[in-house]
Design a protein around this motif. Structure first.
Motif: not given
Length: 502
Positions: A395-419
């Protein structure tokens, strides 16, 4: 486009000015107000920065002169044009003392209006060029000062002062020339990737330094935060530039100078020649055990465990086993001592509920009759560690990947469904595991990161507030300003002005 605030209690006059802006194709985005108080509220809201204030003098509630005074206080760099049908020299004198740039009479002559506004726009552009030149000179001076500190060419007082500005150094090195060719582009990429403030210095075509500022100190209580940042940089260098980038970081705590820490990092990063598979190297720890045998040292095992690099761990353990099998070189007591230290390291990395009793392990080690038994014990414990750690870190590895996804896409609309869709999990599970692993609500994490990036843009660029809001992912400027005020306790414009005064 430049922002102009037009203030007049006559709707017809406002329409006339808007017509002239359109007729002469002036690069202006207009906002209007029908009295001084309404205009002042827009200035105080800070939703956008107005480059030009165009205001009548005689208006109800608040006249144009008083509005000009308030504008000069709230936004010193806003250009002000007064226009009025009252041909009174006293108004002009008062306007001059306030700092009004021009004074036009009603009815407005179209050509005079166009010439006046064009002149102010040219002045704004010139100021922007001068500010950019000043910013470049400031960056050059800062880079020179940092370079002197790295080479220990400053006095002790100056070295202490500059070291106090930073909490950590991060050394980046490539095998081929990279930083001189991609210097500006790579620095801009770092500003996108790293959610903390820093200064950057190119040392050589193959080497650069990141100076992490003290205001990030609270985030770095956990070494994993810096390790995650290093991994992000390394990944980006490989994927976007096709370069293998080796990274090592170190703390400036304990009154260590920048030059001293840099020398330690420089020495440590040389070990990349022995471990070409690693790009992120951990700093030395003075508390780590010293050499176990030959060139194999326990700090390699410690590094493997910290990095959860179980392939490298297995390789180093087998090298230790091969070395310790040579009973002509090592005594039996020494071999058992080495295995005891190894078992301690492996056991300490297991979750508390899965750790075997160290006393029992020590008894088994010291009562063993041959080294094969010890090797089998160590391999069994290593397999247990691998199995338990992989399950615990999933789970921790998945969270780190989710964080990196957010860091790379924060400027775009981000919804729970998208992530959730990006990681093939349900939105409910995404929220649950993110909250469990980080202690933070996912949406709050996204917005907080956007606000941190927005503050960085406020302090390092001349972008308008509404443009910054859009750049970091807020489509509604008013909502962005409110969230910024809630998070930092002040409006975006106040934040920028305060830092400018400092």
């Amino acid at each position: 486009m430049y922002e102009i605030l037009i203030v007049d209690d006559s709707v017809l006059d406002i329409d006339c000015i808007l017509f002239l802006i359109d007729k002469y194709k002036l690069p202006l985005h207009a906002t209007t107000a029908v009295n001084g108080q309404e205009a002042l509220r827009q200035l105080q809201a800070g939703e956008r920065h107005f480059d030009i204030l165009f205001t009548d003098i005689k208006m109800p509630l608040m006249d144009g002169l008083e509005l000009s005074r308030e504008t000069r206080r709230l936004s010193p760099d806003t250009r002000i044009i007064i226009f009025s049908g009252y041909n009174d020299f006293e108004y002009a004198k008062t306007a001059i003392t306030i700092g009004v740039q021009d004074y036009l009479m009603k009815p407005i002559v179209p050509a005079d209006f166009a010439a006046t506004v064009s002149r102010l726009i040219s002045a704004i552009e010139e100021d922007g060029r001068l500010a950019e030149q000043m910013q470049k000179r400031t960056r050059l001076l800062k880079s020179h000062r940092l370079l002197l500190s790295v080479n220990n060419c400053l006095s002790k007082e100056e070295m202490d002062a500059i070291s106090d500005e930073y909490s950590h150094l991060m050394l980046l090195e490539c095998e081929e020339e990279f930083f001189s060719q991609e210097a500006l582009d790579f620095q801009e990429k770092l500003e996108e990737l790293l959610p903390f403030t820093f200064d950057y210095l190119n040392l050589y075509p193959t080497r650069s330094l990141i100076f992490i500022r003290q205001d990030n100190e609270a985030r770095f209580k956990k070494e994993s935060y810096l390790l995650s940042a290093a991994q992000t940089i390394s990944l980006s260098a490989g994927e976007e530039y096709g370069r293998k980038c080796y990274i090592i970081f170190g703390s400036l705590q304990g009154r260590a100078s920048i030059s001293q820490v840099y020398q330690r990092l420089e020495k440590k990063i040389e070990t990349r020649f022995f471990f070409p598979e690693r790009t992120c190297l951990l700093p030395d720890n003075s508390m780590q055990s010293q050499s176990v045998s030959g060139h194999i040292s326990m700090d390699m095992i410690t590094d493997d465990l910290k990095l959860k690099d179980y392939g490298s761990l297995k390789q180093h353990m087998e090298e230790i086993f091969d070395s310790l099998k040579d009973e002509k070189t090592h005594s039996l007591i020494y071999v058992k001592y080495c295995f005891t230290e190894l078992m301690k390291e492996l056991t300490a990395s297991l979750p508390p509920t899965a750790r075997p009793d160290l006393v029992s392990l020590a008894e088994q080690i010291y009562t063993s009759s041959n080294i094969t038994q010890l090797i089998d014990m160590a391999r069994t414990l290593m397999e247990q560690l691998t199995s338990v750690s992989e399950a615990a870190d999933k789970d921790n590895l998945k969270i780190e990947k989710i964080k990196q996804y957010i860091y790379q896409n924060y400027a775009s609309p981000l919804t729970l469904d998208d992530i959730a869709a990006a990681f093939y999990i349900s939105p409910n599970y995404l929220c649950s595991v993110f909250k469990k692993e980080t202690g933070c609500n996912l949406i709050k994490f996204i917005n907080d990161y956007r606000l941190q990036r927005a503050r960085q843009l406020l302090l390092t660029t001349e972008m308008k507030v509404h443009m910054i809001a859009e750049t970091v992912g807020f489509k509604n400027t008013s909502y962005f300003c409110q969230r910024f005020r809630d998070y930092y306790g002040e409006s975006p414009e106040s934040c920028r002005q305060k830092e400018t005064r400092i």
